[in-house]
Design an enzyme around this catalytic site. Structure first.
Site, short mmCIF file in Angstrom:
data_model
loop_
_atom_site.label_atom_id
_atom_site.label_comp_id
_atom_site.label_asym_id
_atom_site.label_seq_id
_atom_site.Cartn_x
_atom_site.Cartn_y
_atom_site.Cartn_z
CG ASP A 199 52.36 19.56 132.21
OD1 ASP A 199 53.51 19.95 131.94
OD2 ASP A 199 52.07 18.92 133.24
CD GLU A 283 56.66 21.05 129.63
OE1 GLU A 283 57.14 21.78 130.51
OE2 GLU A 283 56.31 19.87 129.84
CG ASP A 379 49.86 17.90 136.39
OD1 ASP A 379 51.07 18.15 136.48
OD2 ASP A 379 49.33 16.90 136.90
#
Length: 434
Positions: A199, A283, A379
């Site tokens: 992340d 991501e 996170d």
């Protein structure tokens, strides 16, 4: 398998050699900009007259006629191969634009694009022992600028391909491109333990699904105050003056130092991740769109412009885009792969049950699911969800013990969680009844 690898070394030119660097870089920059103007503004007229488009090979043939002009006789001071490589860089920029990989080529500017390339390996010699670099116009013949003194912090290996000399701030660097032969690792099919989720954030730049945290802010308050002070000093100078050039160089030196510090930190992080993990899931973020200005227009001014500007600086300081770029090729070298998963609701999804709710993010650091009361670092919870989406993209499936949503592929609520605790799992009860 053959792969290209560059070694970047510091160059310590003499004052005479530095003046030659600036002249060659200026000539290459001029040729690049002239070629850009020709391809941008006169391609239609050229096609109507000749019946073909403007390309790199045609522009390269016109270099001889350009050097013959009395107004451009200074181009003879630059090596011909460097000028040709400037046109080839322009052709590559157009290819990337038409391929959808980059924007439309822009003119090169003095102080920002001071670079030139020597593409012929037969004219290049690297002396590792004495720390010398021999290039055309620099050590090839008696009476030229002499060999360049470099700091060889590592020994280059492989087949020499080209050397690019560039300037960052007040320092000069040489990128020595080598072609090496590497054996493609034959690895078995990936399994769930081979996948790690990462992340990306601002307060914690990179957090893995295992709970490890990497990175820190490159620019602190002291560095930003210094940059503001240097920017104000530059704005007070008169254009074209020597004082302005000195102020511009001081500001450029500070920015290049921050860029080197950021790049070095990301290199260490990505190397560590590529060595220890085979599949990395992140991501899919559009960093350029995320860091766009919120200023707006005169007719429709933006809101919270200062706050958005501060967020943009923090995102760019963490180097999210450079992090992705380095992971792609470092994982590929070791037979790994970088997966980009959808970023929608990764910070709102519970990693234990899959319930999506904005209220679960109680604070910046804490995630407490409103459905199953699962509590974890925010996170790390997002990194676990990213890893789960990476597993789904690979066709793998991992069912953590004591979960409902992941096993059934549906969102759970508080009632379902209580039923699971009472009956020791819905899946187990269903299998008994069947």
């Amino acid at each position: 398998m053959k792969r290209l690898k560059a070694i970047r070394v510091r160059v310590y030119p003499t004052p005479e050699q530095e003046r030659s660097f600036l002249r060659i870089a200026g000539c290459c920059r001029l040729v690049y900009n002239l070629g850009l103007i020709q391809r941008r503004d006169f391609w239609r007229q050229y096609r109507n007259v000749t019946g073909r488009g403007i390309g790199w090979h045609g522009q390269k043939r016109e270099l001889t006629d350009l050097k013959a002009l009395p107004e451009a006789d200074f181009l003879r001071e630059a090596p011909s191969h460097c000028l040709q490589m400037a046109l080839q860089d322009l052709d590559t920029a157009y290819a990337r634009f038409f391929g959808g990989l980059a924007g439309y080529p822009r003119p090169r500017r003095k102080g920002e694009n001071d670079a030139f390339t020597f593409p012929d390996p037969a004219q290049i010699r690297v002396d590792v022992r004495d720390g010398r670099l021999v290039l055309p116009k620099f050590g090839r013949r008696r009476g030229d600028g002499g060999a360049l003194r470099v700091r060889m912090h590592r020994r280059p290996f492989g087949e020499l391909r080209r050397v690019t000399v560039s300037r960052e701030g007040k320092h000069w660097y040489a990128s020595i491109l080598m072609r090496t032969r590497a054996r493609q690792p034959q690895l078995p099919a990936p399994t769930a333990p081979d996948v790690v989720g990462i992340d990306r954030g601002v307060a914690a730049p990179f957090v893995t699904s295992g709970g490890a945290s990497f990175g820190a802010a490159t620019e602190g308050e002291h560095e930003r105050k210094k940059q503001r002070r240097l920017s104000k000093a530059l704005s007070r100078t008169q254009r074209g003056s020597r004082r302005r050039e000195k102020a511009r160089l001081r500001l450029l030196t500070h920015k290049s130092k921050m860029a080197r510090r950021r790049r070095d930190r990301i290199h260490k992080i990505t190397t560590e991740l590529a060595k220890n993990h085979r599949i990395v899931a992140i991501e899919k973020l559009r960093v350029q769109a995320m860091t766009a200005s919120a200023r707006g227009t005169v007719e429709a001014p933006g809101r919270n412009v200062a706050q958005k500007g501060g967020l943009n600086r923090e995102i760019l300081d963490r180097g999210w885009g450079e992090f992705r770029r380095q992971l792609v090729y470092k994982l590929a070298w070791r037979g790994g792969q970088l997966l980009e998963v959808p970023a929608v609701n990764t910070s709102r999804t519970c990693a234990a049950c899959g319930h999506v709710a904005a209220e679960s993010r109680t604070s910046r650091d804490l995630f407490r699911c409103v459905a199953c009361a699962h509590e974890d670092d925010a996170d790390r919870n997002a990194a676990i969800e990213i890893r789960r989406r990476g597993l789904m993209a690979l066709g793998l499936h991992e069912n953590p013990a004591g979960t409902v949503g992941t096993a059934r592929g549906a969102l759970c609520d508080g009632m379902a969680m209580n039923r699971e605790k009472k009956n020791d799992g819905i899946n187990a009860k269903t299998s008994v009844d069947a």
